[in-house]
Write a protein that holds these residues in place. Structure first.
Motif, PDB file in Angstrom:
ATOM      1  N   VAL A   1      33.648  37.001  53.220  1.00 45.71           N
ATOM      2  CA  VAL A   1      34.687  37.537  52.353  1.00 45.71           C
ATOM      3  C   VAL A   1      34.072  37.489  50.964  1.00 45.71           C
ATOM      4  CG1 VAL A   1      36.996  37.211  51.402  1.00 45.71           C
ATOM      5  CG2 VAL A   1      36.563  36.715  53.821  1.00 45.71           C
ATOM      6  N   ILE A   2      34.128  38.599  50.242  1.00 45.89           N
ATOM      7  CA  ILE A   2      33.444  38.732  48.963  1.00 45.89           C
ATOM      8  C   ILE A   2      34.481  38.875  47.852  1.00 45.89           C
ATOM      9  CG2 ILE A   2      31.786  40.120  47.658  1.00 45.89           C
ATOM     10  CD1 ILE A   2      30.891  41.112  50.577  1.00 45.89           C
ATOM     11  N   ILE A   3      34.350  38.029  46.844  1.00 49.94           N
ATOM     12  CA  ILE A   3      35.295  38.029  45.730  1.00 49.94           C
ATOM     13  C   ILE A   3      34.547  38.365  44.449  1.00 49.94           C
ATOM     14  CG2 ILE A   3      36.898  36.631  44.378  1.00 49.94           C
ATOM     15  CD1 ILE A   3      37.277  34.940  46.960  1.00 49.94           C
ATOM     16  N   LYS A   4      35.018  39.403  43.777  1.00 46.56           N
ATOM     17  CA  LYS A   4      34.422  39.809  42.506  1.00 46.56           C
ATOM     18  C   LYS A   4      35.442  39.556  41.403  1.00 46.56           C
ATOM     19  CE  LYS A   4      32.349  43.660  40.045  1.00 46.56           C
ATOM     20  NZ  LYS A   4      31.068  43.087  39.722  1.00 46.56           N
ATOM     21  N   PRO A   5      35.117  38.666  40.466  1.00 47.40           N
ATOM     22  CA  PRO A   5      36.049  38.394  39.364  1.00 47.40           C
ATOM     23  C   PRO A   5      36.100  39.563  38.388  1.00 47.40           C
ATOM     24  CG  PRO A   5      34.033  37.107  39.113  1.00 47.40           C
ATOM     25  CD  PRO A   5      33.918  37.840  40.397  1.00 47.40           C
ATOM     26  N   ILE A   6      37.294  39.853  37.907  1.00 50.53           N
ATOM     27  CA  ILE A   6      37.505  40.924  36.932  1.00 50.53           C
ATOM     28  C   ILE A   6      38.230  40.317  35.733  1.00 50.53           C
ATOM     29  CG2 ILE A   6      38.553  43.178  36.486  1.00 50.53           C
ATOM     30  CD1 ILE A   6      36.430  43.286  38.700  1.00 50.53           C
ATOM     31  N   ASN A   7      37.606  40.383  34.574  1.00 55.19           N
ATOM     32  CA  ASN A   7      38.284  39.858  33.385  1.00 55.19           C
ATOM     33  C   ASN A   7      39.040  40.980  32.685  1.00 55.19           C
ATOM     34  OD1 ASN A   7      36.583  41.157  31.456  1.00 55.19           O
ATOM     35  ND2 ASN A   7      35.077  39.532  31.679  1.00 55.19           N
ATOM     36  N   ILE A   8      39.843  40.638  31.750  1.00 57.44           N
ATOM     37  CA  ILE A   8      40.732  41.589  31.076  1.00 57.44           C
ATOM     38  C   ILE A   8      39.965  42.707  30.374  1.00 57.44           C
ATOM     39  CG2 ILE A   8      40.979  40.337  28.901  1.00 57.44           C
ATOM     40  CD1 ILE A   8      43.854  41.948  30.853  1.00 57.44           C
ATOM     41  N   ASN A   9      38.744  42.434  29.925  1.00 59.81           N
ATOM     42  CA  ASN A   9      37.940  43.454  29.245  1.00 59.81           C
ATOM     43  C   ASN A   9      37.442  44.537  30.186  1.00 59.81           C
ATOM     44  OD1 ASN A   9      38.215  42.017  26.831  1.00 59.81           O
ATOM     45  ND2 ASN A   9      36.411  40.783  27.284  1.00 59.81           N
ATOM     46  N   ASP A  10      37.339  44.231  31.486  1.00 58.90           N
ATOM     47  CA  ASP A  10      36.822  45.193  32.466  1.00 58.90           C
ATOM     48  C   ASP A  10      37.911  45.916  33.237  1.00 58.90           C
ATOM     49  OD1 ASP A  10      34.245  44.438  31.789  1.00 58.90           O
ATOM     50  OD2 ASP A  10      34.203  42.829  33.283  1.00 58.90           O
ATOM     51  N   ILE A  11      39.156  45.581  32.994  1.00 60.40           N
ATOM     52  CA  ILE A  11      40.249  46.105  33.812  1.00 60.40           C
ATOM     53  C   ILE A  11      40.386  47.630  33.737  1.00 60.40           C
ATOM     54  CG2 ILE A  11      42.134  45.865  32.153  1.00 60.40           C
ATOM     55  CD1 ILE A  11      43.742  44.671  34.522  1.00 60.40           C
ATOM     56  N   ASP A  12      40.025  48.220  32.594  1.00 62.46           N
ATOM     57  CA  ASP A  12      40.146  49.669  32.452  1.00 62.46           C
ATOM     58  C   ASP A  12      39.103  50.428  33.252  1.00 62.46           C
ATOM     59  OD1 ASP A  12      42.322  49.421  30.764  1.00 62.46           O
ATOM     60  OD2 ASP A  12      41.080  49.339  28.958  1.00 62.46           O
ATOM     61  N   PHE A  13      38.083  49.740  33.755  1.00 59.28           N
ATOM     62  CA  PHE A  13      37.004  50.391  34.482  1.00 59.28           C
ATOM     63  C   PHE A  13      37.109  50.207  35.990  1.00 59.28           C
ATOM     64  CE2 PHE A  13      35.429  48.925  30.334  1.00 59.28           C
ATOM     65  CZ  PHE A  13      35.184  50.159  29.757  1.00 59.28           C
ATOM     66  N   VAL A  14      38.231  49.649  36.442  1.00 60.07           N
ATOM     67  CA  VAL A  14      38.422  49.338  37.856  1.00 60.07           C
ATOM     68  C   VAL A  14      39.702  50.007  38.354  1.00 60.07           C
ATOM     69  CG1 VAL A  14      38.731  47.464  39.508  1.00 60.07           C
ATOM     70  CG2 VAL A  14      37.288  47.114  37.519  1.00 60.07           C
ATOM     71  N   ASP A  15      39.648  50.520  39.572  1.00 63.76           N
ATOM     72  CA  ASP A  15      40.835  51.090  40.211  1.00 63.76           C
ATOM     73  C   ASP A  15      41.895  49.993  40.340  1.00 63.76           C
ATOM     74  OD1 ASP A  15      42.773  52.097  41.955  1.00 63.76           O
ATOM     75  OD2 ASP A  15      41.319  52.952  43.349  1.00 63.76           O
ATOM     76  N   LYS A  16      43.043  50.187  39.750  1.00 69.84           N
ATOM     77  CA  LYS A  16      44.119  49.169  39.739  1.00 69.84           C
ATOM     78  C   LYS A  16      44.590  48.815  41.148  1.00 69.84           C
ATOM     79  CE  LYS A  16      44.329  49.479  35.178  1.00 69.84           C
ATOM     80  NZ  LYS A  16      43.096  50.150  34.864  1.00 69.84           N
ATOM     81  N   ASN A  17      44.431  49.727  42.105  1.00 67.86           N
ATOM     82  CA  ASN A  17      44.836  49.458  43.485  1.00 67.86           C
ATOM     83  C   ASN A  17      43.923  48.451  44.175  1.00 67.86           C
ATOM     84  OD1 ASN A  17      47.065  51.275  43.561  1.00 67.86           O
ATOM     85  ND2 ASN A  17      45.603  52.959  43.659  1.00 67.86           N
ATOM     86  N   LEU A  18      42.775  48.165  43.576  1.00 70.70           N
ATOM     87  CA  LEU A  18      41.830  47.220  44.163  1.00 70.70           C
ATOM     88  C   LEU A  18      41.975  45.806  43.607  1.00 70.70           C
ATOM     89  CD1 LEU A  18      38.598  49.423  44.102  1.00 70.70           C
ATOM     90  CD2 LEU A  18      40.164  49.051  46.010  1.00 70.70           C
TER      91      LEU A  18
END
Length: 122
Positions: A49-66
């Motif tokens: 199981v793979i977990i990729k942390p996303i910080n608030i600065n990167d949120i605009d570059f990621v599909d919100k459904n993920l």
């Protein structure tokens, strides 16, 4: 006299998987500290199981459904999502309930990924 000092950083990261969440101990979650969200994927071949942390600065570059919420306690980080756990159960033919099954974790620094190794139950 040769002395070997105790190093708490050498302790294992552990992910406890329940029927409703994944709880990662402080050692395993230390590299998730700046994240508010995570993306979770799987590798069937490696049984990770793979977990990729996303910080608030990167949120605009990621599909919100993920994105899944990551919450913290004093000694853990938690991903609460029963649908995620059901998918993991189905894909890896495992069963989770209110008693946790514990697995070792490892952090891949260059890729900023936390892996839960389903081959190494503890």
């Amino acid at each position: 006299m040769e002395i070997q000092w105790f190093n708490k950083a050498l302790k294992d990261g552990i992910a406890s998987i329940y029927s409703t969440n994944i709880t990662i101990n402080k050692v395993g979650a230390i590299n998730l500290d700046n994240a508010e969200y995570v993306q979770v994927g799987i590798s069937l071949e490696d049984r990770y199981v793979i977990i990729k942390p996303i910080n608030i600065n990167d949120i605009d570059f990621v599909d919100k459904n993920l994105l899944l919420n990551l919450t913290y306690g004093p000694t853990y980080a938690r991903i609460s999502n029963s649908d995620l756990i059901k998918m993991i159960e189905q894909k890896f033919e495992l069963e989770f309930n209110s008693t946790p099954r514990k697995f070792k974790t490892k952090y891949i620094e260059g890729d900023n990924l936390l892996l839960i190794d389903l081959n190494k139950e503890v």
